[in-house]
Design a protein around this motif. Structure first.
Motif, short mmCIF file in Angstrom:
data_model
loop_
_atom_site.label_atom_id
_atom_site.label_comp_id
_atom_site.label_asym_id
_atom_site.label_seq_id
_atom_site.Cartn_x
_atom_site.Cartn_y
_atom_site.Cartn_z
N GLN A 1 22.78 4.28 11.40
CA GLN A 1 24.06 3.58 11.21
C GLN A 1 25.17 4.17 12.09
OE1 GLN A 1 25.24 3.71 7.16
NE2 GLN A 1 27.14 2.63 7.60
N ARG A 2 25.25 5.49 12.10
CA ARG A 2 26.30 6.14 12.90
C ARG A 2 26.05 5.93 14.38
NH1 ARG A 2 31.04 8.20 10.44
NH2 ARG A 2 30.54 7.34 8.43
N PHE A 3 24.76 5.92 14.74
CA PHE A 3 24.45 5.76 16.15
C PHE A 3 24.88 4.37 16.63
CE2 PHE A 3 21.72 4.92 19.80
CZ PHE A 3 22.13 5.98 20.58
N ARG B 1 27.52 2.76 15.70
CA ARG B 1 28.96 2.83 16.02
C ARG B 1 29.19 3.50 17.37
NH1 ARG B 1 32.45 4.64 10.90
NH2 ARG B 1 33.82 5.18 12.59
N LEU B 2 28.43 4.57 17.60
CA LEU B 2 28.59 5.30 18.87
C LEU B 2 28.16 4.40 20.03
CD1 LEU B 2 29.14 8.03 20.27
CD2 LEU B 2 26.73 8.57 19.96
N GLU B 3 27.02 3.75 19.83
CA GLU B 3 26.49 2.89 20.88
C GLU B 3 27.47 1.74 21.17
OE1 GLU B 3 22.89 0.86 19.93
OE2 GLU B 3 22.10 1.07 21.95
N HIS B 4 28.05 1.21 20.07
CA HIS B 4 29.01 0.11 20.23
C HIS B 4 30.21 0.57 21.06
CE1 HIS B 4 32.32 -2.53 18.86
NE2 HIS B 4 31.41 -3.44 19.15
N SER B 5 30.68 1.79 20.79
CA SER B 5 31.84 2.28 21.54
C SER B 5 31.49 2.46 23.01
CB SER B 5 32.38 3.58 20.93
OG SER B 5 31.50 4.64 21.19
N PHE B 6 30.25 2.89 23.30
CA PHE B 6 29.85 3.04 24.70
C PHE B 6 29.79 1.67 25.39
CE2 PHE B 6 27.40 7.23 23.77
CZ PHE B 6 28.58 7.94 23.93
N LYS B 7 29.30 0.67 24.62
CA LYS B 7 29.21 -0.68 25.21
C LYS B 7 30.60 -1.23 25.49
CE LYS B 7 24.73 -2.40 23.96
NZ LYS B 7 23.97 -2.76 22.78
N GLU C 1 32.79 12.51 16.39
CA GLU C 1 32.44 12.25 14.99
C GLU C 1 30.93 12.38 14.81
OE1 GLU C 1 33.53 8.48 12.26
OE2 GLU C 1 32.18 8.07 13.92
N TYR C 2 30.18 11.84 15.77
CA TYR C 2 28.72 11.87 15.70
C TYR C 2 28.23 13.32 15.72
CZ TYR C 2 23.91 10.69 17.03
OH TYR C 2 22.55 10.57 17.08
N MET D 1 24.61 13.46 8.43
CA MET D 1 23.79 12.28 8.74
C MET D 1 22.31 12.56 8.49
SD MET D 1 25.43 10.46 12.00
CE MET D 1 25.97 11.82 12.94
N LYS D 2 21.88 13.74 8.86
CA LYS D 2 20.47 14.09 8.65
C LYS D 2 20.18 14.10 7.15
CE LYS D 2 19.35 17.16 12.52
NZ LYS D 2 18.19 16.52 13.12
#
Ligand SMILES: Nc1ncnc2c1ncn2[C@@H]1O[C@H](COP(=O)(O)OP(=O)(O)OP(=O)(O)O)[C@@H](O)[C@H]1O
Length: 579
Positions: free
Chosen positions: A220-222, A224-230, A204-205, A212-213
């Motif tokens: 904001q999107r990052f 979500r991505l970071e949360h999924s990695f955690k 999605e990212y 996003m740009k």
């Protein structure tokens, strides 16, 4: 059996060779083991039985035998290795293609429910786990028991008390692994979910980077991505943190067999019930026997995890796709909706809809946004089947016609044109790959795209970026019309572009559409004044129901929804009739 079916993604036969080779190579490993035991016996004998001399010649023979078995094992392991990997890669390559083909045949409803990232990960990632299962895990697991089984039977003959002590902990360790496998499955499933979620968020990212740009949403999107990695990290730690100790305990239990055996051995030796030589043999066997078993325990955990991935593939392959007959389609091509009700899983989108779209006529479908216009086209293409009622083509139910067979008779021109990462020529020939260059060129000319194609650096051989990213919206529309013209199907379903086009593009697209619809049965979601005015019948939808139908003038005269929409758009200066 189900486990074997899963770990091989439905191809348990592929395990036959790798497992057989693994058993053979482990069987071969029993010989050097037996030779070493014999060497120990020969070396100890002169010390234990006075008068006996060291049989040097036999020791040289053993040495030669060890060298010969090393060479033999090396030679037999090469084909074993090759067959295991070939089998695994074959299963993965064929399985991936089969799964991709299966996905194409599944109802769109199923595919829209699934995340594309999830499916992509299944085709690539899950098959990699299946590969490891076939090439490594199962053959090693099966082979790991050969040496211990031989050792157990040999040792039982030598001294059953010592043999039992040696393997006393094995049933407990196995039981522990089997009992914990349910926990393993649960943890494995939520770890896999976290992995898929991270892959989806990543996709999605990457897909949304441009938007996003533009909207400065990067932060904001990052998150979500970071949360999924955690989450993935936490799940990985949980999986290893809980299951790791189970494996280590099982391994520890197994190894406890060695001190137990030594303890009993010393007692038996002191009591004169066990010879020194026998004790020495047990010590040699005891130091070698636990390694394959502890490896097997560690493998077992990975095996169960990979089996889950294979199970997901098998479940998807079992998902039924739409079927039907491939008998020639009826000559009379009227399309009739009889009391059709359809929803995408929730509230019905089309409600008790009964309409007729006669062969050779142009039917326009209009109505407010969300009234179900595109859904009507999707049902005619049999992307979905109605929940109630039925749709017929020349009297035959669409639900009884094989979808691919039906689609041969249909050209669909969507609003959102998708072009493949290929040349422009091949993109036009998509609906009829056997078309000649001349036919492609003629279709492009009729669809008013030949001129702009010729201005491109490599003409028809110019590569198009994925999704057509290197072309303008109007150019993509015309390419898709050229596709439909080349396909030359009797039924044309057209979802006109709603995006505003400049007058030049607008006129060219209109000419291309006029050429496409000549002499065919056409159903068009009309946003353009010209198409609606000329239509043989205009179907007006409102919240999934038929509000009214007729020709343009008659509908205007009846002053219903169509007339209201018409006036509204005349006032706003637009020419779109759908919203
Ligand atoms: N794949 C889907 N899954 C769930 N709901 C859907 C799906 N596609 C469409 N819908 C819903 O069905 C309803 C009708 O959609 P449809 O696309 O047929 O409307 P439309 O009249 O063509 O709209 P528009 O003119 O805006 O394109 C809408 O409420 C839409 O949100």
């Amino acid at each position: 059996m189900k486990v074997l079916h899963n770990i091989t993604a439905g191809n348990p036969r592929q395990l036959l060779k790798p497992v057989l080779y693994s058993l053979l190579s482990n069987l071969a490993a029993v010989f050097p083991f037996a030779l070493i035991i014999e060497a120990v016996r020969l070396i100890f004998e002169p010390y234990i039985s006075p008068g006996m001399v060291l049989q040097t010649e036999r020791l040289w023979w053993i040495c030669g035998g060890l060298a010969a078995t090393a060479v033999l094992m090396f030679l037999s392991e090469i084909p074993a290795y090759r067959s295991a990997y070939r089998g695994a890669y074959n299963v993965a390559a064929q399985g991936r293609a089969e799964l991709a083909e299966h996905l194409r045949k599944l109802p769109l409803g199923y595919l829209t429910r699934r995340d594309p990232g999830d499916l992509a990960n299944m085709i690539m990632g899950d098959f990699t786990l299946v590969e490891t299962g076939i090439s490594h895990l199962l053959p090693q697991l099966a082979g790991a028991f050969v040496l211990p089984l031989f050792a157990l039977s040999g040792m039982l003959m030598l001294d059953f008390r010592m043999a039992l002590a040696m393997f006393a902990a094995l049933p407990f360790a196995l039981l522990m692994m089997i009992l914990s496998s349910r926990l393993r499955r649960r943890l494995g499933a939520s770890h896999m979910r976290a992995k898929l979620n991270a892959a989806n968020r990543l996709q999605e990212y990457l897909n949304g980077i441009r938007v996003m740009k533009a909207y400065n949403l990067t932060g904001q999107r990052f998150v979500r991505l970071e949360h999924s990695f955690k989450t993935l990290m936490k799940e990985s730690i949980r999986l290893e943190g809980i299951f790791g100790p189970v494996i280590l305990t099982a391994m520890g239990l197994l190894r406890a067999g060695l001190p137990l055996m030594v303890y009993i051995g010393v007692h038996l030796l002191l009591g004169g019930e066990l010879g020194v030589l026998q004790f020495a043999v047990f010590l040699v066997v005891g130091t070698r026997i636990y390694d394959p078993l502890t490896n097997a325990l560690a493998n077992y955990a990975e095996f169960r995890y990979n089996e889950q991935a294979g199970g997901r593939i098998v479940d998807l392959l079992n998902e039924p796709f739409m079927t039907g007959e491939s008998a020639p389609l009826p000559q009379n091509g009227d399309i009739t909706f009889r009391n059709v009700t359809f929803g995408y899983g929730g509230e019905p989108v089309l409600k008790d809809l009964s309409i007729v779209l006669p062969q050779g006529s142009l039917t326009a479908i209009v109505g407010p946004s969300g009234s179900g216009k595109s859904t009507v086209l999707r049902l005619i293409s049999r992307f979905y089947d109605p929940n109630e009622g039925h749709i017929t083509l020349g009297g035959r139910k669409l639900s009884e016609i094989e979808p691919e067979h039906l689609l041969k008779a249909v050209s669909v021109v969507f609003q959102d044109v998708y072009l493949f990462q290929d040349t422009i020529g091949n993109n036009i020939a998509f609906g009829r790959p056997e078309a000649s260059h001349e036919e492609i060129r003629r279709a492009a000319e009729t669809a008013r795209c030949h001129d702009f194609i010729m201005k491109l650096p490599m003409g028809y051989d110019t590569p198009v970026g994925e999704g057509g990213s290197t072309l303008s919206g109007g150019e993509k529309q015309r390419i898709s019309i050229a596709r439909a013209i080349l396909k030359d199907a009797p039924l044309v379903l057209l979802d006109e572009a709603t995006a505003s086009l400049d007058p030049q593009n607008e006129a060219e697209i209109q000419q291309a559409i006029d050429a496409l619809i000549q002499g065919r049965t056409v159903v068009v979601i009309a946003h353009r004044l010209k198409t609606v005015r000329g239509a043989d019948n205009i179907i007006v939808l409102e919240e999934g129901r038929l509000a009214e139908q007729g020709r343009h003038e008659a509908l205007l005269a009846s002053e219903g929804l169509y007339a209201r929409l018409w006036k509204l758009q005349q006032q706003s200066g637009g020419f779109r009739i759908s919203s």
